[in-house]
Design a protein around this motif. Sequence first.
Motif, short mmCIF file in Angstrom:
data_model
loop_
_atom_site.label_atom_id
_atom_site.label_comp_id
_atom_site.label_asym_id
_atom_site.label_seq_id
_atom_site.Cartn_x
_atom_site.Cartn_y
_atom_site.Cartn_z
N ALA A 86 48.68 30.23 41.27
CA ALA A 86 47.19 30.71 40.64
C ALA A 86 46.72 29.13 39.92
O ALA A 86 46.06 29.04 38.74
CB ALA A 86 47.42 31.40 39.08
N CYS A 200 41.56 31.30 47.52
CA CYS A 200 41.23 32.50 45.83
C CYS A 200 40.23 31.53 46.07
O CYS A 200 39.78 30.49 45.34
CB CYS A 200 42.55 32.07 45.12
SG CYS A 200 42.18 32.55 43.70
N GLU A 210 36.32 42.92 43.93
CA GLU A 210 37.29 42.81 42.21
C GLU A 210 36.97 44.62 41.23
O GLU A 210 38.13 44.01 40.22
CB GLU A 210 36.31 41.65 41.92
CG GLU A 210 37.06 40.37 42.81
CD GLU A 210 35.91 39.10 41.78
OE1 GLU A 210 36.07 37.84 41.80
OE2 GLU A 210 34.66 39.29 40.96
N ALA A 219 47.39 41.09 41.53
CA ALA A 219 46.34 39.57 40.94
C ALA A 219 45.02 40.79 40.17
O ALA A 219 44.18 40.92 41.13
CB ALA A 219 45.26 39.33 42.57
N ASN A 224 42.81 36.80 36.92
CA ASN A 224 42.01 35.85 38.04
C ASN A 224 41.18 35.50 36.98
O ASN A 224 41.08 34.00 37.02
CB ASN A 224 41.22 36.95 39.03
CG ASN A 224 40.46 35.96 39.29
OD1 ASN A 224 40.91 35.70 40.35
ND2 ASN A 224 39.04 36.44 39.45
#
Length: 327
Positions: A86, A200, A210, A219, A224
Motif C-alpha cells: 500500500a 493498485c 469497490e 482491501a 484503500n
Amino acid sequence: MADTGSSITDDPYAVFQVVLNPDGTLTRTTIFPLCPPRAEAEQPHHVLSKDVTLNPSKKTWIRIFRPHFSTPTAHLPIIIDFHGGAFIRHSAASAPFHASCERMATHVPAIVLSVEYRLAPEYRLPAAYDDAIDAVRWVRDQAISNLHRDTWMTPDLADFSRCFLMGSSSGGNIAYHAALLALDLDPPFKIAGVILNEPCFGGEQRTESELRLAQDRIAPLHANDLMWQLALPGGANRDHEFCNPITPGSHHDRVGSLPPCLVRVYGGDPLVDREHSLVRMLEGRGVDVVSRFREGGYHGVEFFDPQETLAFLTDVQDFISSVNGGR
C-alpha cells in the motif's frame, strides 16, 4: 494490502497496523519478519541473494536473487520487482516478498532484483517512482559499462535484452509508472515487458466492485482511501494520474509506447473493475496485453495459497517466454 489474519475494523490505520504520529510520520508494527540475504544455497533453498546499494542518500538498495543452479553462461532474463504494501509498508526483505522472489528466480528461471524504495507518507509519490527508475538506470548502467560491474550481472549470466518490470498491488502501480518513465531514459534502455499483478489503481468515482466488496477483509474501501490519502502528493485527489491511469495526465500520450504487458486479475479483488478498465485502456492505445483473469480469490491470494502461487509463477514464466520468441 492487509495481512490475511487481520479483521475488519472501523479504523483504517488499524487495518494496516500503523499509527499516525503528530508529525505526519507513521509508526509501523512489524507484521512480517525480515529475511537476510542468503549467501549460500542450502536445502530446500536453491537461490543465492545479496544486497547492493542503489542510492545512499535515499537509503535505497536492491536485493539480487540468482538461481544457484545457473551456469556462468545462462543468459537469464532480468526481473525488476517492486513489493506491495500500500505504498506505506514492508520491505524487499519482508519474508513473503523475499520468498516470492526466491520462487520466481528458480521457477522462471531469472535474475530477480527486488527494490527497496522509499515509503509514504514520509516520502509521498512520486518518490517510489523515482527510486524505481533509479533501479532501471542501475541495470542499464550494468549493461553498458564494464567498470564496477556487479559480478551477478555480467552479460553471460544476465540477458539485458530481456529486462522486465514487475509488481504486485501497489508494486504493480509502481511498475506501471516506472515503465512510462523508462521510455524517456537517456541513454535509452529497452524494457521487454511489464508484469502487473493485481495492480493498485483508484479514482474518485466508486466502481461496482469497490462498493460490493467495501468490507473486504484484505482491501476494504476505507483502507484503500487512506492509502491514497497517505501516498498521493499533498492536495491531490484520487483522480490524480498517479492513482487513476484513465484520467489524462503528463504520461497519457506515452501509454501506447509501452512494451507488452501481463495483467493478472482476481474476481474477488475489490480492485477488479479498476484492473479491467486498465486492460481496456491499454488495449485501446495499442499495447500488446496478456490478461489473466481468475475467478474468486482475493487481493494477494498468491502469497498465501500454494495453488495460486503456482498459477502466478506459471503466468509470469509463460509471459516472459512469449516475449522475444522465448529467447
